[in-house]
Design a protein around this motif. Structure first.
Motif, PDB file in Angstrom:
ATOM      1  N   GLU A  58      36.886  40.468  46.722  1.00 20.70           N
ATOM      2  CA  GLU A  58      36.257  41.976  46.359  1.00 20.70           C
ATOM      3  C   GLU A  58      37.073  42.778  45.583  1.00 20.70           C
ATOM      4  O   GLU A  58      38.448  42.494  45.908  1.00 20.70           O
ATOM      5  CB  GLU A  58      35.702  42.270  47.833  1.00 20.70           C
ATOM      6  N   GLU A  59      36.594  43.950  45.282  1.00 22.60           N
ATOM      7  CA  GLU A  59      37.558  45.163  44.610  1.00 22.60           C
ATOM      8  C   GLU A  59      37.910  45.867  45.669  1.00 22.60           C
ATOM      9  O   GLU A  59      37.041  46.353  46.351  1.00 22.60           O
ATOM     10  CB  GLU A  59      36.898  45.536  43.359  1.00 22.60           C
ATOM     11  N   PHE A  60      39.010  46.517  45.725  1.00 20.33           N
ATOM     12  CA  PHE A  60      39.463  47.458  46.599  1.00 20.33           C
ATOM     13  C   PHE A  60      40.717  48.134  45.870  1.00 20.33           C
ATOM     14  O   PHE A  60      41.284  47.864  45.063  1.00 20.33           O
ATOM     15  CB  PHE A  60      39.839  47.052  47.998  1.00 20.33           C
ATOM     16  N   ASP A  61      40.906  49.331  46.666  1.00 22.36           N
ATOM     17  CA  ASP A  61      42.083  50.130  46.286  1.00 22.36           C
ATOM     18  C   ASP A  61      43.426  49.597  47.132  1.00 22.36           C
ATOM     19  O   ASP A  61      43.507  49.864  48.102  1.00 22.36           O
ATOM     20  CB  ASP A  61      41.764  51.626  46.662  1.00 22.36           C
ATOM     21  N   TRP A  62      44.400  49.117  46.273  1.00 23.15           N
ATOM     22  CA  TRP A  62      45.403  48.346  46.706  1.00 23.15           C
ATOM     23  C   TRP A  62      46.267  49.276  47.441  1.00 23.15           C
ATOM     24  O   TRP A  62      47.368  49.086  48.054  1.00 23.15           O
ATOM     25  CB  TRP A  62      46.160  47.828  45.488  1.00 23.15           C
ATOM     26  N   ASN A  63      46.035  50.617  46.901  1.00 20.24           N
ATOM     27  CA  ASN A  63      47.017  51.798  47.739  1.00 20.24           C
ATOM     28  C   ASN A  63      46.495  52.402  48.924  1.00 20.24           C
ATOM     29  O   ASN A  63      46.959  53.424  49.410  1.00 20.24           O
ATOM     30  CB  ASN A  63      47.322  52.731  46.638  1.00 20.24           C
ATOM     31  N   ALA A  64      45.446  52.138  49.269  1.00 13.48           N
ATOM     32  CA  ALA A  64      44.688  52.841  50.085  1.00 13.48           C
ATOM     33  C   ALA A  64      44.656  52.004  51.325  1.00 13.48           C
ATOM     34  O   ALA A  64      44.887  50.790  51.772  1.00 13.48           O
ATOM     35  CB  ALA A  64      43.008  53.193  49.689  1.00 13.48           C
ATOM     36  N   ALA A  65      44.083  52.527  52.592  1.00 11.73           N
ATOM     37  CA  ALA A  65      44.055  51.882  53.770  1.00 11.73           C
ATOM     38  C   ALA A  65      42.826  50.766  53.797  1.00 11.73           C
ATOM     39  O   ALA A  65      41.881  51.038  52.845  1.00 11.73           O
ATOM     40  CB  ALA A  65      43.596  52.629  55.039  1.00 11.73           C
ATOM     41  N   ALA A 114      32.727  45.493  47.035  1.00 11.42           N
ATOM     42  CA  ALA A 114      32.209  45.435  45.553  1.00 11.42           C
ATOM     43  C   ALA A 114      32.449  44.292  44.993  1.00 11.42           C
ATOM     44  O   ALA A 114      33.786  43.748  45.183  1.00 11.42           O
ATOM     45  CB  ALA A 114      32.114  46.514  44.654  1.00 11.42           C
ATOM     46  N   VAL A 115      31.910  43.431  44.110  1.00  7.81           N
ATOM     47  CA  VAL A 115      32.383  42.063  43.594  1.00  7.81           C
ATOM     48  C   VAL A 115      32.067  42.017  42.205  1.00  7.81           C
ATOM     49  O   VAL A 115      31.847  41.050  41.371  1.00  7.81           O
ATOM     50  CB  VAL A 115      31.961  41.070  44.350  1.00  7.81           C
ATOM     51  N   THR A 116      32.004  43.349  41.541  1.00 10.31           N
ATOM     52  CA  THR A 116      31.749  43.175  40.045  1.00 10.31           C
ATOM     53  C   THR A 116      32.758  42.501  39.049  1.00 10.31           C
ATOM     54  O   THR A 116      32.398  42.215  38.016  1.00 10.31           O
ATOM     55  CB  THR A 116      31.565  44.790  39.425  1.00 10.31           C
ATOM     56  N   ALA A 117      33.864  42.254  39.517  1.00 12.19           N
ATOM     57  CA  ALA A 117      34.937  41.661  38.738  1.00 12.19           C
ATOM     58  C   ALA A 117      34.293  40.151  38.339  1.00 12.19           C
ATOM     59  O   ALA A 117      34.967  39.629  37.462  1.00 12.19           O
ATOM     60  CB  ALA A 117      36.307  41.730  39.224  1.00 12.19           C
ATOM     61  N   THR A 123      37.350  31.503  47.586  1.00 18.57           N
ATOM     62  CA  THR A 123      36.448  32.458  47.726  1.00 18.57           C
ATOM     63  C   THR A 123      36.262  33.199  49.126  1.00 18.57           C
ATOM     64  O   THR A 123      36.183  32.553  50.044  1.00 18.57           O
ATOM     65  CB  THR A 123      34.905  31.629  47.217  1.00 18.57           C
ATOM     66  N   ASP A 124      36.079  34.792  49.016  1.00 15.81           N
ATOM     67  CA  ASP A 124      36.135  35.237  50.350  1.00 15.81           C
ATOM     68  C   ASP A 124      34.608  35.642  50.784  1.00 15.81           C
ATOM     69  O   ASP A 124      33.701  35.293  50.036  1.00 15.81           O
ATOM     70  CB  ASP A 124      36.905  36.200  50.400  1.00 15.81           C
ATOM     71  N   TYR A 125      34.421  36.321  51.674  1.00 16.26           N
ATOM     72  CA  TYR A 125      33.161  36.469  52.151  1.00 16.26           C
ATOM     73  C   TYR A 125      32.202  37.382  51.455  1.00 16.26           C
ATOM     74  O   TYR A 125      31.303  36.967  51.057  1.00 16.26           O
ATOM     75  CB  TYR A 125      33.086  37.021  53.749  1.00 16.26           C
ATOM     76  N   PRO A 126      32.908  38.428  51.000  1.00 19.33           N
ATOM     77  CA  PRO A 126      31.734  39.333  50.252  1.00 19.33           C
ATOM     78  C   PRO A 126      31.348  38.645  48.912  1.00 19.33           C
ATOM     79  O   PRO A 126      30.265  39.070  48.181  1.00 19.33           O
ATOM     80  CB  PRO A 126      32.858  40.616  49.804  1.00 19.33           C
ATOM     81  N   VAL A 127      32.259  37.816  48.367  1.00 22.73           N
ATOM     82  CA  VAL A 127      31.974  36.837  47.005  1.00 22.73           C
ATOM     83  C   VAL A 127      30.926  35.954  47.461  1.00 22.73           C
ATOM     84  O   VAL A 127      29.828  35.950  46.902  1.00 22.73           O
ATOM     85  CB  VAL A 127      33.117  36.375  46.455  1.00 22.73           C
ATOM     86  N   ALA A 128      31.329  35.013  48.296  1.00 23.61           N
ATOM     87  CA  ALA A 128      30.198  34.193  48.754  1.00 23.61           C
ATOM     88  C   ALA A 128      28.851  34.631  49.201  1.00 23.61           C
ATOM     89  O   ALA A 128      28.027  33.812  48.909  1.00 23.61           O
ATOM     90  CB  ALA A 128      30.949  33.197  49.764  1.00 23.61           C
ATOM     91  N   SER A 129      28.873  35.724  49.721  1.00 25.14           N
ATOM     92  CA  SER A 129      27.525  35.905  50.312  1.00 25.14           C
ATOM     93  C   SER A 129      26.821  37.152  49.477  1.00 25.14           C
ATOM     94  O   SER A 129      25.725  37.732  49.968  1.00 25.14           O
ATOM     95  CB  SER A 129      27.847  36.934  51.631  1.00 25.14           C
ATOM     96  N   THR A 130      27.345  37.420  48.165  1.00 24.26           N
ATOM     97  CA  THR A 130      26.599  38.122  47.156  1.00 24.26           C
ATOM     98  C   THR A 130      26.035  37.091  46.117  1.00 24.26           C
ATOM     99  O   THR A 130      26.563  36.478  45.334  1.00 24.26           O
ATOM    100  CB  THR A 130      27.563  39.249  46.496  1.00 24.26           C
ATOM    101  N   SER A 167      49.122  30.972  41.126  1.00 21.97           N
ATOM    102  CA  SER A 167      47.829  31.857  41.996  1.00 21.97           C
ATOM    103  C   SER A 167      47.715  33.085  41.156  1.00 21.97           C
ATOM    104  O   SER A 167      48.694  33.531  40.680  1.00 21.97           O
ATOM    105  CB  SER A 167      48.101  31.996  43.368  1.00 21.97           C
ATOM    106  N   PHE A 168      46.754  33.942  41.233  1.00 18.59           N
ATOM    107  CA  PHE A 168      46.429  35.174  41.129  1.00 18.59           C
ATOM    108  C   PHE A 168      45.190  35.573  41.664  1.00 18.59           C
ATOM    109  O   PHE A 168      44.413  34.697  42.264  1.00 18.59           O
ATOM    110  CB  PHE A 168      46.503  35.591  39.529  1.00 18.59           C
ATOM    111  N   HIS A 169      44.805  36.981  41.623  1.00 21.34           N
ATOM    112  CA  HIS A 169      43.489  37.831  42.280  1.00 21.34           C
ATOM    113  C   HIS A 169      42.503  38.035  41.071  1.00 21.34           C
ATOM    114  O   HIS A 169      42.850  38.176  40.113  1.00 21.34           O
ATOM    115  CB  HIS A 169      44.113  38.857  42.859  1.00 21.34           C
ATOM    116  N   SER A 170      41.428  37.431  41.400  1.00 19.97           N
ATOM    117  CA  SER A 170      40.260  37.534  40.781  1.00 19.97           C
ATOM    118  C   SER A 170      40.210  38.979  39.954  1.00 19.97           C
ATOM    119  O   SER A 170      39.833  38.893  38.556  1.00 19.97           O
ATOM    120  CB  SER A 170      39.211  36.929  41.223  1.00 19.97           C
ATOM    121  N   PRO A 171      40.317  40.009  40.642  1.00 18.20           N
ATOM    122  CA  PRO A 171      40.173  41.386  40.140  1.00 18.20           C
ATOM    123  C   PRO A 171      41.001  41.831  38.930  1.00 18.20           C
ATOM    124  O   PRO A 171      41.036  42.514  38.207  1.00 18.20           O
ATOM    125  CB  PRO A 171      40.021  42.240  41.291  1.00 18.20           C
TER     126      PRO A 171
END
Length: 342
Positions: A36-43, A50-53, A75-82, A282-286
């Motif tokens: 999923e997408e998230f703010d890497w600088n936030a808690a 969200a998985v729009t990427a 694949t993580d849970y938000p991606v697999a379950s969307t 490796s790399f991150h999908s977003p």
């Protein structure tokens, strides 16, 4: 080999170098943390799912497919379950060589029983029962979305713990790729991989799993000092930067994220010379969508990202290093004899 005795936030055990089947040769794998997408600088935020990427994956996938390179989508849970995201990836798997594996972000994976915190972002810090329950939820989502249970795993944030490998073995996993060679996360409550090298090895109860560390290469005149010397330089003002500029020591992970192309090419040369038989990228999908991770902020960064891969794939081809699919890796892991239980 059992992992039940090693304390959290320290070093997991390693094992003897894995003997790849005859004819395997020197290969490379690309395993994408598909998340999923998230703010890497936030808690950490349980609501950031969200998985729009994922919509950008088909264009990226075609670039690798045109080079004959299979991809493994961890694949993580938000991606697999969307459904939309799962359907997008399922269509990519129709190439017959790419695959899905599992990637656990505990803060967005049910059951949601733990307090969301930095230490709990490492799933290995959870109780074995809760870590296992999250693995079950993730596995079920992947099976529902893709019609098969995952065989390869990577802990989000490389956050494996004392029970992780045993829990994976119980659930039929064959390969783990949670150890990031040369890196340490104890300052945040995570594991210490500074002692882990680049060679694959058997891990878990009775060596039930094949551990594929993410490849990290030490470069420079003092490369033999490795992680211990790298840490020593970190205690000096601007020590790591000075060591790099003087050509003394660099730590290069095989990822386009923050790793300059020239150093990555040197690292590939060095890994091949060192006899590393599986180079694990490796790399991150977003990252493939500008602005979603710190690594690609705009269109120019994205162009550099793809140029990095073009040059890297050319260098691998120059060395005769062939790609390995998830099926290739699983076949190797399951045909080679298991380790003797410790």
């Amino acid at each position: 080999m059992s992992t039940a005795s090693w304390p959290a936030a320290v070093a997991p055990p390693t094992g003897p170098r894995f003997r790849w089947p005859a004819g395997f040769g020197t290969r490379f794998a690309i395993c994408i943390d598909t998340e999923e997408e998230f703010d890497w600088n936030a808690a950490f935020d349980r609501q950031a799912t969200a998985v729009t990427a994922i919509r950008a994956l088909p264009a990226m996938h075609r670039r690798f497919a045109d080079r004959g390179v299979p991809l493994t989508y961890l694949t993580d849970y938000p991606v697999a379950s969307t459904p939309e995201a799962a359907d997008t990836i399922a269509r990519l798997l129709e190439d017959g060589v790419s695959a899905v594996g599992a990637h656990l972000h505990p803060w967005v994976t049910p059951p949601h029983e733990e307090v969301v915190s930095r230490p709990h972002s490492f799933a290995g810090n959870l109780s074995p029962a809760l870590e296992g329950a999250k693995l079950d939820a993730l596995g079920a989502a992947i099976e529902a979305g893709f019609g098969r249970l995952p065989r390869m795993f990577r802990a989000g944030r490389y956050g494996m713990g004392p029970s992780t490998l045993g829990l994976l073995a119980e659930r039929g996993y064959v390969i783990d790729s949670s150890m990031r060679s040369g890196f340490c996360y104890t300052g945040e409550g995570g594991p210490d991989f500074r002692h882990v090298g680049n060679h694959a090895f058997r891990a878990g109860p009775g060596g039930a799993l094949l551990e594929l560390p993410l490849t990290t290469v030490w470069l420079g005149a003092m490369r033999a000092g490795g992680a211990a010397l790298y840490d020593l330089f970190d205690r000096l003002p601007r020590g790591r930067g000075v060591a790099s500029r003087l050509g003394l020591l660099d730590r290069i992970a095989l990822t386009p994220e923050e790793m300059p192309l020239a150093e990555a090419l040197r690292a590939i040369d060095r890994a091949v010379a060192d006899g590393v038989e599986l180079l694990n990228f490796s790399f991150h999908s977003p990252t493939i969508v500008p602005g979603m991770t710190p690594y690609v902020r705009n269109a120019e960064d994205l162009a550099r990202f793809y140029a990095w891969w073009d040059a890297v794939l050319d260098r691998l081809d120059h060395h005769g290093v062939r790609p390995a699919s998830e099926a290739d890796l699983v076949a190797a892991a399951t045909t080679a004899p298991l380790a003797v239980a410790a």
